[in-house]
Scaffold this motif. Structure first.
Motif, short mmCIF file in Angstrom:
data_model
loop_
_atom_site.label_atom_id
_atom_site.label_comp_id
_atom_site.label_asym_id
_atom_site.label_seq_id
_atom_site.Cartn_x
_atom_site.Cartn_y
_atom_site.Cartn_z
N LEU A 14 0.84 -1.41 -0.03
CA LEU A 14 -0.04 0.10 0.04
C LEU A 14 0.85 1.31 0.00
CD1 LEU A 14 -2.91 -0.95 2.54
CD2 LEU A 14 -3.22 -0.19 0.19
N ASP A 55 -10.05 -1.57 8.11
CA ASP A 55 -11.11 -1.56 7.05
C ASP A 55 -10.26 -1.18 5.64
OD1 ASP A 55 -13.60 -2.21 5.63
OD2 ASP A 55 -14.20 -0.09 5.66
N LEU A 56 -10.65 -1.74 4.46
CA LEU A 56 -10.16 -1.29 3.17
C LEU A 56 -11.28 -1.29 2.38
CD1 LEU A 56 -6.64 -2.26 1.91
CD2 LEU A 56 -8.68 -2.88 0.43
N PRO A 65 -6.82 -7.10 -2.97
CA PRO A 65 -7.48 -6.79 -1.61
C PRO A 65 -7.40 -7.89 -0.72
CG PRO A 65 -8.73 -6.02 -3.45
CD PRO A 65 -7.61 -7.09 -4.13
N ILE A 122 -4.84 -2.47 10.24
CA ILE A 122 -5.89 -1.91 9.06
C ILE A 122 -7.10 -2.33 9.50
CG2 ILE A 122 -6.26 -2.13 6.61
CD1 ILE A 122 -3.46 -2.56 6.18
N LEU A 130 -3.17 0.52 -4.10
CA LEU A 130 -2.76 -0.82 -3.61
C LEU A 130 -2.11 -1.74 -4.79
CD1 LEU A 130 -3.22 -3.53 -1.83
CD2 LEU A 130 -5.53 -3.68 -2.82
N VAL A 174 -7.58 2.81 -3.00
CA VAL A 174 -8.30 2.30 -1.91
C VAL A 174 -8.68 3.55 -0.99
CG1 VAL A 174 -7.60 0.10 -2.44
CG2 VAL A 174 -6.05 1.41 -0.92
N VAL A 232 -8.21 3.46 3.35
CA VAL A 232 -7.84 2.48 4.27
C VAL A 232 -7.93 3.26 5.72
CG1 VAL A 232 -5.95 1.32 5.05
CG2 VAL A 232 -6.03 1.98 2.81
N ALA A 246 -11.59 -0.83 -1.92
CA ALA A 246 -10.91 -0.74 -3.07
C ALA A 246 -11.82 -0.55 -4.45
CB ALA A 246 -10.15 -1.83 -3.37
N THR A 287 -9.73 -7.76 6.39
CA THR A 287 -9.28 -7.03 7.49
C THR A 287 -10.12 -7.55 8.83
OG1 THR A 287 -11.21 -5.34 6.70
CG2 THR A 287 -8.83 -5.07 6.04
#
Length: 240
Positions: A155, A203-204, A178, A201, A174, A212, A214, A206, A181
């Motif tokens: 990332l 939450d992510l 993905p 991390i 990214l 993304v 983050v 994309a 998380t």
């Protein structure tokens, strides 16, 4: 072209973690030359066995060595330009095995043009991702190698917004696939040097372009700013 790439590497400057002669990086260079020039199935198999027996990886111990980082782009050249299908197949197989192996203790990181102290597996995976079209054209084994490399994500932070003392939202690019998380990440600060910190991390999100959003948490968020990079914390811990 591949022989020139082999000769361009200062193999003697690469550490040999075991000090055994058969793990000498110069032996890796020799095996790569033999693989490149091989003209029969036996010659190709013998060269691949040399690489699998030490210096590049030790297959029976599931161990990968620092010289694998320098060897990865050379093997990728062979996937694209190897003059026989067996050579191309051997190169893909060796790279797949290397990504699945663990580095020797104290030698699980390499210095790269984009940062120092990068986890060895992540540095190799980045080389592999950059040859996506070549590997897709190789067929199922090439696609499997790309899928393995995508697990070693990267990332690159572009913007940050602090929400609180222990929470931060970042916009990033990214590389890789993905991932689930929450996940732990190690922080490499600008100019991409390893920080003695990990973040979580939470939450992510994309989009198809690789951009993304983050959500990060932790007590070391001061280390994260535009230009920082994150890698899987588990990759930084991989070692025998």
């Amino acid at each position: 072209m591949t022989l020139d790439a082999i000769d361009a590497v200062n193999w003697s400057a690469i550490p040999n973690p075991t000090w055994h002669q058969y793990d000498d990086p110069e032996r890796v260079a020799h095996a790569l030359r033999r693989l490149t020039l091989s003209t029969t199935a036996n010659e190709t198999g013998d060269a691949a066995s040399l690489l699998a027996g030490g210096g590049f990886i030790c297959s029976h111990a599931a161990m990968v060595f620092p010289a694998a980082y320098a060897a990865t782009p050379i093997l990728l050249d062979l996937v694209e330009h190897g003059r026989r299908p067996r050579i191309r197949d051997a190169a893909v197989g060796l790279l797949s095995d290397a990504l699945g192996c663990y580095p020797t203790a104290g030698h699980n990181r390499v210095d790269t043009p984009y940062g120092t102290g990068i986890p060895l597996c992540c540095a190799m995976a980045r080389h592999i991702r950059h040859r996506r079209s070549v590997l897709l054209a190789h067929g199922p084994s090439g696609k499997e190698l790309l899928a393995d490399a995508a697990l070693h994500w990267r990332l690159a932070i572009e913007e940050t917004e602090r929400r609180s003392g222990t929470e931060l939202i970042a916009l990033a690019v990214l590389e890789g696939s993905p991932f689930s998380t929450p996940a732990e990440a190690e922080t490499h600060t600008s100019p991409s040097t390893l920080a003695a910190a990990t973040v979580r991390i939470e939450d992510l999100t994309a989009d198809p372009t690789g951009a993304v959003s983050v959500h990060l948490s932790g007590t070391s968020l001061d280390a994260i700013s535009a230009g920082s990079t994150l890698y899987p914390a588990e990759c930084g811990r991989r070692e025998h």
